[in-house]
Design an enzyme around this catalytic site. Sequence first.
Site, PDB file in Angstrom:
ATOM      1  N   SER A 143       4.905  -1.557   9.410  1.00  0.00           N
ATOM      2  CA  SER A 143       6.310  -1.623   8.999  1.00  0.00           C
ATOM      3  C   SER A 143       7.155  -0.925  10.062  1.00  0.00           C
ATOM      4  O   SER A 143       6.685   0.024  10.711  1.00  0.00           O
ATOM      5  CB  SER A 143       6.484  -0.898   7.666  1.00  0.00           C
ATOM      6  OG  SER A 143       7.862  -0.694   7.402  1.00  0.00           O
ATOM      7  N   TYR A 156       4.425   5.862   2.033  1.00  0.00           N
ATOM      8  CA  TYR A 156       4.284   4.490   2.551  1.00  0.00           C
ATOM      9  C   TYR A 156       4.228   4.479   4.074  1.00  0.00           C
ATOM     10  O   TYR A 156       3.317   3.907   4.686  1.00  0.00           O
ATOM     11  CB  TYR A 156       5.473   3.675   2.047  1.00  0.00           C
ATOM     12  CG  TYR A 156       5.593   2.293   2.628  1.00  0.00           C
ATOM     13  CD1 TYR A 156       4.779   1.257   2.178  1.00  0.00           C
ATOM     14  CD2 TYR A 156       6.539   2.012   3.618  1.00  0.00           C
ATOM     15  CE1 TYR A 156       4.903  -0.017   2.703  1.00  0.00           C
ATOM     16  CE2 TYR A 156       6.668   0.741   4.141  1.00  0.00           C
ATOM     17  CZ  TYR A 156       5.842  -0.276   3.681  1.00  0.00           C
ATOM     18  OH  TYR A 156       5.968  -1.532   4.202  1.00  0.00           O
TER      19      TYR A 156
HETATM   20  P1  NAD Z   1       5.586  -8.289  -1.776  1.00  0.00           P
HETATM   21  O1  NAD Z   1       5.699  -7.165  -2.748  1.00  0.00           O
HETATM   22  O2  NAD Z   1       6.326  -9.546  -2.031  1.00  0.00           O
HETATM   23  O3  NAD Z   1       4.050  -8.698  -1.580  1.00  0.00           O
HETATM   24  C1  NAD Z   1       3.002  -7.752  -1.561  1.00  0.00           C
HETATM   25  C2  NAD Z   1       1.675  -8.465  -1.659  1.00  0.00           C
HETATM   26  O4  NAD Z   1       0.645  -7.484  -1.761  1.00  0.00           O
HETATM   27  C3  NAD Z   1       1.592  -9.350  -2.903  1.00  0.00           C
HETATM   28  O5  NAD Z   1       1.048 -10.585  -2.547  1.00  0.00           O
HETATM   29  C4  NAD Z   1       0.655  -8.595  -3.825  1.00  0.00           C
HETATM   30  O6  NAD Z   1      -0.138  -9.445  -4.612  1.00  0.00           O
HETATM   31  C5  NAD Z   1      -0.202  -7.822  -2.841  1.00  0.00           C
HETATM   32  N1  NAD Z   1      -0.721  -6.610  -3.475  1.00  0.00           N
HETATM   33  C6  NAD Z   1       0.001  -5.597  -4.003  1.00  0.00           C
HETATM   34  N2  NAD Z   1      -0.818  -4.686  -4.558  1.00  0.00           N
HETATM   35  C7  NAD Z   1      -2.082  -5.141  -4.375  1.00  0.00           C
HETATM   36  C8  NAD Z   1      -3.359  -4.649  -4.728  1.00  0.00           C
HETATM   37  N3  NAD Z   1      -3.530  -3.519  -5.428  1.00  0.00           N
HETATM   38  N4  NAD Z   1      -4.445  -5.369  -4.367  1.00  0.00           N
HETATM   39  C9  NAD Z   1      -4.313  -6.522  -3.687  1.00  0.00           C
HETATM   40  N5  NAD Z   1      -3.128  -7.042  -3.330  1.00  0.00           N
HETATM   41  C10 NAD Z   1      -2.023  -6.359  -3.674  1.00  0.00           C
HETATM   42  O7  NAD Z   1       5.987  -7.657  -0.397  1.00  0.00           O
HETATM   43  P2  NAD Z   1       6.053  -8.280   1.084  1.00  0.00           P
HETATM   44  O8  NAD Z   1       7.397  -7.964   1.603  1.00  0.00           O
HETATM   45  O9  NAD Z   1       5.591  -9.672   1.117  1.00  0.00           O
HETATM   46  O10 NAD Z   1       5.022  -7.315   1.830  1.00  0.00           O
HETATM   47  C11 NAD Z   1       3.881  -7.784   2.522  1.00  0.00           C
HETATM   48  C12 NAD Z   1       3.453  -6.739   3.533  1.00  0.00           C
HETATM   49  O11 NAD Z   1       4.517  -6.548   4.462  1.00  0.00           O
HETATM   50  C13 NAD Z   1       3.161  -5.361   2.932  1.00  0.00           C
HETATM   51  O12 NAD Z   1       2.054  -4.789   3.607  1.00  0.00           O
HETATM   52  C14 NAD Z   1       4.426  -4.573   3.254  1.00  0.00           C
HETATM   53  O13 NAD Z   1       4.177  -3.204   3.351  1.00  0.00           O
HETATM   54  C15 NAD Z   1       4.811  -5.181   4.581  1.00  0.00           C
HETATM   55  N6  NAD Z   1       6.231  -5.003   4.957  1.00  0.00           N
HETATM   56  C16 NAD Z   1       7.222  -5.552   4.198  1.00  0.00           C
HETATM   57  C17 NAD Z   1       8.534  -5.363   4.600  1.00  0.00           C
HETATM   58  C18 NAD Z   1       9.713  -5.926   3.831  1.00  0.00           C
HETATM   59  O14 NAD Z   1      10.839  -5.508   4.089  1.00  0.00           O
HETATM   60  N7  NAD Z   1       9.505  -6.856   2.924  1.00  0.00           N
HETATM   61  C19 NAD Z   1       8.830  -4.614   5.743  1.00  0.00           C
HETATM   62  C20 NAD Z   1       7.798  -4.070   6.468  1.00  0.00           C
HETATM   63  C21 NAD Z   1       6.488  -4.285   6.069  1.00  0.00           C
END
Ligand code: NAD
Length: 251
Positions: A143, A156
């Site tokens: 991130s 996080y």
């Molecule tokens: P999201 O909440 O839409 O998706 C998260 C995913 O992780 C989901 O598919 C969920 O099923 C899975 N997940 C959550 N807990 C879990 C568990 N205990 N076991 C297995 N799977 C699990 O969020 P996103 O934005 O799609 O995030 C995806 C990745 O990108 C994450 O690692 C997040 O940290 C990273 N990220 C997101 C952003 C943002 O702004 N959206 C920014 C930087 C990094």
Amino acid sequence: MSRIVLITGASRGLGRSMAEHLARAGWGVIGTYSSNRQAADEVAAGIAAAGGTARMLRFDAAEPGSIGTLVDEVQQALRDGFGAERLDALVNNAGIGELALFADTTEEQFDRVLLTNLKAPFFLTQRLLPVLADGGRVLNVSSGLARFTGPGYSAYAATKGAVEVLTRYQAQELAARGIRVNVVAPGAIATDFGGGAVRDVPQVAEAVAHQVALGRAGEADEIGSAVAAILSDDFRWVDGARIEVSGGQNL
Ligand code: NAD
């Protein structure tokens, strides 16, 4: 035969977009979902309708024994769904954030974030090593918050910083097998993440827009397309690298 990628957390958000982009680029997709079977089935059906192939497996990192079960099911899905023995790529996308100031973060919140964001991808990658093809790819998901601070995300961001360090060690140690390991660091993207704040709360979106050189939060599609590029042969000389995809956040 097409290459096959395993993407954790592929039923929504960034993982879903990665699955759709990689399928469009000709990859066979094995995705995981943690609870919403219907959403996972819709992703797989959309990919099939566009001419691709996707299998969805349930994986909740919080359940004891879940990694061993997933590894077995991945091998079965490879054989039954694709007639293959090996994975060509793994994307450790699943992750959670628990919004709490450092002073208020509980041990339970910390443990949940640590398990999902660091321990699960660490051991999933380790256990999949025999299944991952020589010359394959691993892509971890960090991130922008590992580089700059966002109030309430200390646990996080600490796990994401650790994932970035882990990536360099994995790249070093897996290079003998030609496996390249990189980490993508998305900026603020409009998904369900963090309760959907970037997508649904105008003040948050506006604050993000001021921090981003290109003037707005990102869309999931903009991470999916970047990931498809990073896993392609065009990135064959990129290894152990942190690739930020953030529209220029907090430059
Ligand atoms: P999201 O909440 O839409 O998706 C998260 C995913 O992780 C989901 O598919 C969920 O099923 C899975 N997940 C959550 N807990 C879990 C568990 N205990 N076991 C297995 N799977 C699990 O969020 P996103 O934005 O799609 O995030 C995806 C990745 O990108 C994450 O690692 C997040 O940290 C990273 N990220 C997101 C952003 C943002 O702004 N959206 C920014 C930087 C990094």
